[in-house]
Design a protein around this motif. Sequence first.
Motif, PDB file in Angstrom:
ATOM      1  N   ILE A  76     -17.527 -30.627  54.652  1.00  0.00           N
ATOM      2  CA  ILE A  76     -17.593 -29.003  54.428  1.00  0.00           C
ATOM      3  C   ILE A  76     -17.060 -28.794  52.808  1.00  0.00           C
ATOM      4  O   ILE A  76     -17.755 -28.192  52.208  1.00  0.00           O
ATOM      5  CB  ILE A  76     -16.262 -28.330  55.276  1.00  0.00           C
ATOM      6  CG1 ILE A  76     -17.123 -28.475  56.543  1.00  0.00           C
ATOM      7  CG2 ILE A  76     -16.244 -26.728  54.732  1.00  0.00           C
ATOM      8  CD1 ILE A  76     -15.899 -27.803  57.661  1.00  0.00           C
ATOM      9  N   ALA A 108     -19.560 -27.185  50.044  1.00  0.00           N
ATOM     10  CA  ALA A 108     -19.179 -26.100  49.184  1.00  0.00           C
ATOM     11  C   ALA A 108     -19.202 -26.324  47.820  1.00  0.00           C
ATOM     12  O   ALA A 108     -19.708 -25.633  47.078  1.00  0.00           O
ATOM     13  CB  ALA A 108     -17.584 -25.722  49.500  1.00  0.00           C
ATOM     14  N   ASP A 109     -18.875 -27.417  47.366  1.00  0.00           N
ATOM     15  CA  ASP A 109     -19.168 -27.937  45.938  1.00  0.00           C
ATOM     16  C   ASP A 109     -20.448 -28.057  45.526  1.00  0.00           C
ATOM     17  O   ASP A 109     -20.594 -27.583  44.437  1.00  0.00           O
ATOM     18  CB  ASP A 109     -18.423 -29.140  46.117  1.00  0.00           C
ATOM     19  CG  ASP A 109     -18.133 -29.860  44.565  1.00  0.00           C
ATOM     20  OD1 ASP A 109     -17.657 -29.044  43.624  1.00  0.00           O
ATOM     21  OD2 ASP A 109     -18.639 -31.030  44.242  1.00  0.00           O
ATOM     22  N   SER A 153     -22.773 -26.214  46.552  1.00  0.00           N
ATOM     23  CA  SER A 153     -23.196 -24.749  46.589  1.00  0.00           C
ATOM     24  C   SER A 153     -22.529 -24.103  45.285  1.00  0.00           C
ATOM     25  O   SER A 153     -23.308 -23.425  44.428  1.00  0.00           O
ATOM     26  CB  SER A 153     -22.721 -23.907  47.633  1.00  0.00           C
ATOM     27  OG  SER A 153     -23.009 -22.624  47.603  1.00  0.00           O
ATOM     28  N   ASP A 154     -21.375 -24.550  44.921  1.00  0.00           N
ATOM     29  CA  ASP A 154     -20.746 -23.694  43.562  1.00  0.00           C
ATOM     30  C   ASP A 154     -21.692 -24.223  42.331  1.00  0.00           C
ATOM     31  O   ASP A 154     -21.994 -23.705  41.509  1.00  0.00           O
ATOM     32  CB  ASP A 154     -19.355 -24.029  43.586  1.00  0.00           C
ATOM     33  CG  ASP A 154     -18.538 -23.304  44.795  1.00  0.00           C
ATOM     34  OD1 ASP A 154     -19.146 -22.180  45.223  1.00  0.00           O
ATOM     35  OD2 ASP A 154     -17.302 -23.909  44.881  1.00  0.00           O
TER      36      ASP A 154
END
Length: 202
Positions: free
Chosen positions: A146, A150-151, A153-154
């Motif tokens: 997860i 998220a990393d 995506s950023d």
Amino acid sequence: MTNTPEEPQQPADSTPPPPPAPTPPPAAPAAGGPDFAAAGDAAKAAYGDAVNTFKTGTLTQKLGLVAGALAILALIAAILPWVSVEAGALSESSSGFGDGGDGTLTFLLALVAGGLGVAYALKGILAKPFAIAAAAAGALITLISIIDLADISDKGGDLEDIGRPGFKVDVSSGIGLWLTLIIGLAYIGLGVVAFLQIQKES
């Protein structure tokens, strides 16, 4: 006419023939060299035990074999792409074993849980450690997946913001990372079910 006396006949040799030379034993493998025949026999025996356990073993033993299979799947997931970058006509991808990748960690976690699972399935030992390790490894693998999702995506959003007009930069999570997330969730469920089943069987 003088008769010549006949010479007495020598008795036939009754000595038994010598026994045949013994067959030399097979040559032993060179010192320090691998014994592939023994390794092959051991692998066949382990495979036979695993198949027999999966057919006739308890639910918890079958879950132990599934944990071992998930460890192999975790290795495959770590080899597959975790992140892909496309910029115009250029594209690049990186696996979980790439620089800074967390695939090594997720595979080692799965290897511990899978090893304990196979040990319990085939030898009947380390029942509770297997269940606890599976749930804990699953939680850590899920958390790592997860965070990496998220990393990615950023970072993808940051790269798209600095792209020139008409020059698109696309950053996406690879199939290996998504598969790792599924494996982590599977380990959590497997560990919980195995722990409850062990409590019931004891």
